[in-house]
Design a protein around this motif. Structure first.
Motif, mmCIF file in Angstrom:
data_model
loop_
_atom_site.group_PDB
_atom_site.id
_atom_site.type_symbol
_atom_site.label_atom_id
_atom_site.label_comp_id
_atom_site.label_asym_id
_atom_site.label_seq_id
_atom_site.Cartn_x
_atom_site.Cartn_y
_atom_site.Cartn_z
ATOM 1 N N GLY A 108 13.725 75.524 51.195
ATOM 2 C CA GLY A 108 13.307 74.238 51.745
ATOM 3 C C GLY A 108 13.289 74.206 53.265
ATOM 4 N N ALA A 109 12.596 73.215 53.790
ATOM 5 C CA ALA A 109 12.479 73.025 55.235
ATOM 6 C C ALA A 109 13.857 72.918 55.881
ATOM 7 C CB ALA A 109 11.682 71.761 55.530
ATOM 8 N N ASN A 110 14.006 73.566 57.022
ATOM 9 C CA ASN A 110 15.222 73.509 57.837
ATOM 10 C C ASN A 110 16.469 74.069 57.164
ATOM 11 O OD1 ASN A 110 14.169 72.301 60.281
ATOM 12 N ND2 ASN A 110 13.828 70.496 59.024
ATOM 13 N N ALA A 111 16.324 74.782 56.069
ATOM 14 C CA ALA A 111 17.477 75.445 55.458
ATOM 15 C C ALA A 111 17.929 76.568 56.379
ATOM 16 C CB ALA A 111 17.114 75.999 54.083
ATOM 17 N N THR A 112 19.212 76.884 56.358
ATOM 18 C CA THR A 112 19.769 77.988 57.129
ATOM 19 C C THR A 112 20.394 78.981 56.165
ATOM 20 O OG1 THR A 112 20.206 76.568 59.034
ATOM 21 C CG2 THR A 112 21.462 78.625 58.897
ATOM 22 N N LEU A 113 20.002 80.251 56.288
ATOM 23 C CA LEU A 113 20.518 81.311 55.420
ATOM 24 C C LEU A 113 21.319 82.286 56.263
ATOM 25 C CD1 LEU A 113 17.913 80.089 54.043
ATOM 26 C CD2 LEU A 113 17.792 82.214 52.795
ATOM 27 N N LEU A 114 22.592 82.474 55.926
ATOM 28 C CA LEU A 114 23.461 83.370 56.685
ATOM 29 C C LEU A 114 23.187 84.828 56.324
ATOM 30 C CD1 LEU A 114 26.824 81.437 56.889
ATOM 31 C CD2 LEU A 114 24.851 81.392 58.407
ATOM 32 N N PRO A 115 23.602 85.767 57.176
ATOM 33 C CA PRO A 115 23.265 87.179 56.993
ATOM 34 C C PRO A 115 23.795 87.759 55.686
ATOM 35 C CG PRO A 115 24.308 86.832 59.134
ATOM 36 C CD PRO A 115 24.410 85.548 58.383
ATOM 37 N N GLY A 116 22.993 88.667 55.120
ATOM 38 C CA GLY A 116 23.444 89.473 53.993
ATOM 39 C C GLY A 116 23.398 88.811 52.636
ATOM 40 N N ILE A 117 22.899 87.583 52.550
ATOM 41 C CA ILE A 117 22.892 86.916 51.246
ATOM 42 C C ILE A 117 21.629 87.239 50.468
ATOM 43 C CG2 ILE A 117 24.384 85.037 52.034
ATOM 44 C CD1 ILE A 117 21.818 83.282 52.001
ATOM 45 N N CYS A 118 21.669 86.913 49.171
ATOM 46 C CA CYS A 118 20.524 87.109 48.276
ATOM 47 C C CYS A 118 20.243 85.785 47.577
ATOM 48 C CB CYS A 118 20.846 88.200 47.256
ATOM 49 S SG CYS A 118 19.511 88.471 46.068
ATOM 50 N N ILE A 119 18.996 85.382 47.616
ATOM 51 C CA ILE A 119 18.534 84.199 46.884
ATOM 52 C C ILE A 119 17.878 84.721 45.610
ATOM 53 C CG2 ILE A 119 17.098 82.134 46.955
ATOM 54 C CD1 ILE A 119 19.349 82.198 49.098
ATOM 55 N N GLY A 120 18.400 84.336 44.451
ATOM 56 C CA GLY A 120 17.955 84.870 43.168
ATOM 57 C C GLY A 120 16.551 84.441 42.772
ATOM 58 N N GLU A 121 16.019 85.119 41.736
ATOM 59 C CA GLU A 121 14.676 84.828 41.243
ATOM 60 C C GLU A 121 14.531 83.364 40.868
ATOM 61 O OE1 GLU A 121 13.259 87.354 38.142
ATOM 62 O OE2 GLU A 121 13.452 89.159 39.361
ATOM 63 N N GLU A 122 13.440 82.773 41.350
ATOM 64 C CA GLU A 122 13.051 81.403 41.049
ATOM 65 C C GLU A 122 14.107 80.360 41.409
ATOM 66 O OE1 GLU A 122 10.948 80.896 37.376
ATOM 67 O OE2 GLU A 122 10.025 82.867 37.568
ATOM 68 N N ALA A 123 15.065 80.729 42.259
ATOM 69 C CA ALA A 123 16.046 79.765 42.761
ATOM 70 C C ALA A 123 15.359 78.843 43.765
ATOM 71 C CB ALA A 123 17.211 80.491 43.424
ATOM 72 N N MET A 124 15.996 77.706 44.028
ATOM 73 C CA MET A 124 15.494 76.773 45.031
ATOM 74 C C MET A 124 16.630 76.386 45.978
ATOM 75 S SD MET A 124 12.907 74.243 43.025
ATOM 76 C CE MET A 124 11.960 73.913 44.506
ATOM 77 N N VAL A 125 16.335 76.471 47.265
ATOM 78 C CA VAL A 125 17.269 76.051 48.298
ATOM 79 C C VAL A 125 16.721 74.751 48.872
ATOM 80 C CG1 VAL A 125 18.253 76.621 50.548
ATOM 81 C CG2 VAL A 125 17.940 78.421 48.819
ATOM 82 N N GLY A 126 17.502 73.677 48.768
ATOM 83 C CA GLY A 126 17.059 72.373 49.230
ATOM 84 C C GLY A 126 16.896 72.308 50.733
ATOM 85 N N ALA A 127 16.075 71.369 51.179
ATOM 86 C CA ALA A 127 15.847 71.162 52.606
ATOM 87 C C ALA A 127 17.175 70.912 53.313
ATOM 88 C CB ALA A 127 14.908 69.979 52.814
ATOM 89 N N GLY A 128 17.371 71.595 54.425
ATOM 90 C CA GLY A 128 18.549 71.402 55.251
ATOM 91 C C GLY A 128 19.819 72.062 54.746
#
Length: 154
Positions: A108-128
């Motif tokens: 999502g818009a304006n999300a922040t992802l820290l180093p070394g992580i994995c976002i799984g298949e078809e997962a969703m990260v909400g805005a912010g």
């Protein structure tokens, strides 16, 4: 054939067929961009980044060395990717801790992802959301720090 806007600065020759690269995009040498992608205005992609097929990267996103974006991923505007867990001016790690975003995931818009992580298949990260650890496949995460609120059904 790909489309590259005249104001884009594309040093990589590894751009897939059907990909569109818009205004003021910078893609450094060594980056790989797959087929049928849409790389929106004011995006930076460093060398050592791999972007799969059918990926949309909206405006204002920077993808840093070590990032892997698999096929069919959506990255919302101004999403922030990181690759150095202990950043200091003029002090660089031996290797960068890139982020992996698996097939079909959405950031999502304006999300922040820290180093070394994995976002799984078809997962969703909400805005912010601020993602501090791996996100399982098909999970929807929101908040700071991001927490699973539910799983997405097929």
């Amino acid at each position: 054939m790909s489309f590259i806007h005249p104001t884009a600065d594309v040093a990589s020759s590894r751009i897939g067929k059907g990909t569109r690269i818009w205004q003021f995009v910078v893609i450094l040498e060594g980056a790989y961009i797959g087929r049928d992608c849409n790389i929106c205005a004011q995006t930076l992609i460093e060398g050592g980044v791999v972007v799969g097929d059918n990926v949309t990267v909206k405006s204002g996103v920077q993808l840093w060395e070590g990032t892997l974006i698999e096929n069919d991923v959506f990255v919302g505007p101004n999403a922030t990717f990181t690759n150095d867990p202990y950043p200091r001016s003029k002090a660089y790690p031996d290797t960068f801790s890139g982020i992996t975003v698996k097939r079909g995931a959405s950031i999502g818009a304006n999300a922040t992802l820290l180093p070394g992580i994995c976002i799984g298949e078809e997962a969703m990260v909400g805005a912010g959301a601020v993602v501090t650890k791996d996100v399982p496949a098909r999970a929807l995460v929101v908040g700071n720090p991001a927490r699973i609120v539910r799983y997405i059904e097929e």
